[in-house]
Motif scaffolding. Sequence first.
Motif, PDB file in Angstrom:
ATOM      1  N   ALA A 629      59.871  49.755  -9.356  1.00  0.00           N
ATOM      2  CA  ALA A 629      60.875  49.029  -8.574  1.00  0.00           C
ATOM      3  C   ALA A 629      60.910  47.494  -9.241  1.00  0.00           C
ATOM      4  O   ALA A 629      60.018  46.920  -9.471  1.00  0.00           O
ATOM      5  N   TRP A 667      69.824  45.647  -8.004  1.00  0.00           N
ATOM      6  CA  TRP A 667      68.747  46.524  -7.183  1.00  0.00           C
ATOM      7  C   TRP A 667      69.036  46.450  -5.507  1.00  0.00           C
ATOM      8  O   TRP A 667      69.000  47.407  -4.789  1.00  0.00           O
ATOM      9  N   TYR A 668      69.334  45.311  -5.122  1.00  0.00           N
ATOM     10  CA  TYR A 668      69.371  45.268  -3.671  1.00  0.00           C
ATOM     11  C   TYR A 668      70.659  45.697  -3.305  1.00  0.00           C
ATOM     12  O   TYR A 668      70.852  46.324  -1.848  1.00  0.00           O
ATOM     13  N   GLU A 671      69.630  49.391  -3.028  1.00  0.00           N
ATOM     14  CA  GLU A 671      68.830  49.449  -1.809  1.00  0.00           C
ATOM     15  C   GLU A 671      69.555  49.564  -0.491  1.00  0.00           C
ATOM     16  O   GLU A 671      69.293  50.311   0.246  1.00  0.00           O
ATOM     17  N   SER A 672      70.310  48.745  -0.263  1.00  0.00           N
ATOM     18  CA  SER A 672      71.356  48.706   0.828  1.00  0.00           C
ATOM     19  C   SER A 672      72.199  50.172   1.234  1.00  0.00           C
ATOM     20  O   SER A 672      72.373  50.271   2.200  1.00  0.00           O
ATOM     21  N   ARG A 675      69.605  52.419   2.244  1.00  0.00           N
ATOM     22  CA  ARG A 675      69.024  52.257   3.449  1.00  0.00           C
ATOM     23  C   ARG A 675      70.184  52.844   4.478  1.00  0.00           C
ATOM     24  O   ARG A 675      69.683  53.513   5.369  1.00  0.00           O
ATOM     25  N   ILE A 725      63.341  55.371   1.587  1.00  0.00           N
ATOM     26  CA  ILE A 725      64.415  54.500   1.052  1.00  0.00           C
ATOM     27  C   ILE A 725      63.817  53.769  -0.362  1.00  0.00           C
ATOM     28  O   ILE A 725      64.557  53.712  -1.157  1.00  0.00           O
ATOM     29  N   GLN A 726      62.735  53.408  -0.256  1.00  0.00           N
ATOM     30  CA  GLN A 726      62.256  52.572  -1.554  1.00  0.00           C
ATOM     31  C   GLN A 726      61.962  53.786  -2.481  1.00  0.00           C
ATOM     32  O   GLN A 726      62.457  53.214  -3.610  1.00  0.00           O
ATOM     33  N   THR A 729      65.594  54.305  -3.927  1.00  0.00           N
ATOM     34  CA  THR A 729      66.312  53.247  -4.817  1.00  0.00           C
ATOM     35  C   THR A 729      65.516  53.095  -6.167  1.00  0.00           C
ATOM     36  O   THR A 729      66.144  52.915  -6.986  1.00  0.00           O
ATOM     37  N   THR A 730      64.160  53.249  -6.227  1.00  0.00           N
ATOM     38  CA  THR A 730      63.530  53.305  -7.266  1.00  0.00           C
ATOM     39  C   THR A 730      63.743  54.261  -8.276  1.00  0.00           C
ATOM     40  O   THR A 730      64.148  54.094  -9.576  1.00  0.00           O
ATOM     41  N   TRP A 733      67.566  53.323  -9.504  1.00  0.00           N
ATOM     42  CA  TRP A 733      67.376  52.010 -10.385  1.00  0.00           C
ATOM     43  C   TRP A 733      66.999  52.454 -11.743  1.00  0.00           C
ATOM     44  O   TRP A 733      67.625  52.049 -12.733  1.00  0.00           O
TER      45      TRP A 733
END
Length: 893
Positions: A629, A667-668, A671-672, A675, A725-726, A729-730, A733
Amino acid sequence: MPRFRVMEVLHFTSKMKNTEKGSDRAEDGGEVESVCCEVDEVKKMKIRGRVRLMKKNMLDINDFMASLLDRIGEMLGKRVSLQLISESQSDLGNGIRGKLGKEAYLEKWITTVTSLRGGEAEFPVTFDWDESLGIPGAFIIKNHHHGQFYLRTLTLEDVPGCGTVKFICNSWVYPTHRYKYDRVFFSNKAYLPCQTPAPLQKYREDELVNLRGDGTGELKEWDRIYDYDYYNDLGFPDKGPEYVRQVLGGSKEYPYPRRGRTGRKPTKTDPKSESRLPMLSLDIYVPRDEQFTRTKFSQYLAYSLKSIVQVTLPEILSLWDKTINEFDSLDDINRIYEGGIKLPKVNLLRKVKERIPWTMIKELVRSDGEWLLKFPMPDVIKKHKSAWRTDEEFAREMLAGVNPVVIRRLEEFPPRSKLDPQVYGNQHSHIREHHIEMNMDGLTINKAIDSNKMFILDHHDTLMPYLRRVNSTKTKTYATRTLLFLQADGTLKPLAIELSLPHPQGDRHGCVSRIFMPADEGVEGSVWQLAKAYAAVNDSGFHQLISHWLNTHAVMEPFVIATHRQLSVLHPIYNLLHPHLRDTMHINALARQILINAGGILERTVYPAKYAMEMSAVVYKNWVFTEQALPADLLKRGMAVVDLGSPNGLKLLIEDYPYAVDGLDIWYAIESWVRHYCSFYYPTDDQMLGDTELQSWWSEIRDVGHGDKKHEQWWPKMKAVEELIQCCTTIIWTASAFHAAINFGQYPYAGYLPNRPTVSRQFMPEPGTDEYNELERNPDKMFLKTITAQLQTLLGVSLIEILSRHSSDEVYLGQREDSEDWTRDDEIREMFGRFRDRLFEIERNIVERNEDGRWKNRRGSVDVPYTLLYPNTSDYSRVGGLTGKGIPNSVSM
């Protein structure tokens, strides 16, 4: 069509329930019969459909006869059948699977005009459907042709109670005799396992069983099996001891992510090694749906250059027998971009055409017929031919170049090694205060460290254990450390470079090091340029083997395999991740065949040579999924600190760090999006815990796909939605933005090999030697004799030109291959639209930052704007090529 009133249906139902044996049954029989007839008349209907598919290329020699037979077959009878499956009515006699409608057949197969080269076309189909079966949730397709076709979509119009129903297929369908099961496709509605309509549940489960296979046999192109294996196909022991390579994976000494299984037989010499395909073959097995599109594969034929080199290297070398395989000056190198290198007057075509097809040769040849090797101008020398040599650019590329993911904050001085002193002795740095303090703007070492102004590019520990073996080959290089100082204007200044070799009396005696400081003039300036070159060689090798290959291509493949094996296409997490898995298995398979294999192009052009992949396995010991991440990586490297006052709770210690600034925005945004998506399907942790497919997926990734690290405690437990979620996202990404940042800048920066040499061939000249005197007389010639040789340069530049290109059918972050049809959920489409809008905003911000003169690291003295994390979401033209920008959804190149 007559309609049956509700009260009549209720009356009929009531009478049936009250019917008793005997006379009552007979009395009501006539009414029952007449009502049933009327019900049959009511329920029967026609559903019009449109099937979009792509026929196999008829011009393909291997499929010409099949295509011809298919056309003849269509004259004799219908050859492609479809059956709709109810999602609301089960057939108890068919394992409680959904009831089937009548078979329908594709129409106008012969009369629909399609290109001989293949291309998508639309075919009508008409279904007889019983309205009581409700909405179709899936369909079975049977291909009775001799050849396969690519099924894109099925669209049903005017379905009662639903309107349009869309099936997104995107799969190759082979003739029925190739399968032991029915090919089933589901509509574009996502379901958790527990929410799946009961009639579709068995079809869902069966499909996953089919994709897993039984772990036996050699896999063929029509097999759809996703399975795991070790990296045991890199070597070719039957060819001789020089081609023996370690099996990677399955051991503590050489752990590795798993790759896709092919099932080929073992070699005769070593039963643990898998036999290899012929050297020029690109027909290595991956599931057919994981292969490149026809467009991409045709553009990708440039990869054949690597095969040419392996087969015809002796012939090519003979063409330079009047030279010493050297560039004599930087002007010689510049000519490969400005005018090319004219080969000796030898009929190269005659020498190699017998073994290499013309389409593969022409990559080496100008279209005007001259025998020239010419390459596009790399960005790093487009505007300024010599700015790459400056210390400013050398340091800037650690923040905004092709490998901006290694530099870290220096937290102790002198830098300390983590190598075992019992094995390697004292490997700590020999750099001292007197080497560097004169260039630190009056600060002491301790003050500079406390002020977060000291940084290091450290490749010492990675290379030192292999340095004796690496230097036993034609390579002659060092393990390097580079110290840097953060200046008031936000740029980095190199302070010193340490070049280290193993102690001549043995590893336990530690290392022997030399320290070099910046110099601009005279022989000292030439020595400093060489020191930077050795540091760049280390960084180039680490970039290709670790940052690029290991940390994206290799670690992602287990996620691809597990997702197909454990998550149904109906699963919402499958739909979330699937765009980010595209082409990865295929590019990795091609890499094993012609790039990272024994004697492959990577071994021939990057300094670790035959030890390259083995080194990457040793580095994999330190791989941690959660540290992939971006925020975690920046914190680990000391490039950021936790700051609750910042918008995202993170503060960069180098404010002008283009990779991190743009990367955090991306990244964010990811993530959003993730999520909102995950929370839509999993409102509570308990729902996620009860998802059997999801839990099996995560267990398989940890215990099988990355099985050599399954006992590591850092793996998320997948007990909370936040963990999901994490993790997602990873994964996204890593596959998209991270890979883009370290792949598509290769040609802009490393396409000019003096800027990013991949090999060093002799050690630093010692004062008083002939080499030192030559360095003093002709520094550029000595520089070129030290770094990558002429032939290696041409091969290396050819490779990275290919790797840096976007295909014209690339699908970028914020785009979906099937546009708005990929999901039936309106709310999910709205979420994805907001994600795309955020990427538009990020694009605008990147352009503004690149034009803002305050941020000196975004362009540097070479005047190359940092665009590697520019999403390219707004560019739907899909031109492709060496754009130096754009974030593809997946590790697809």
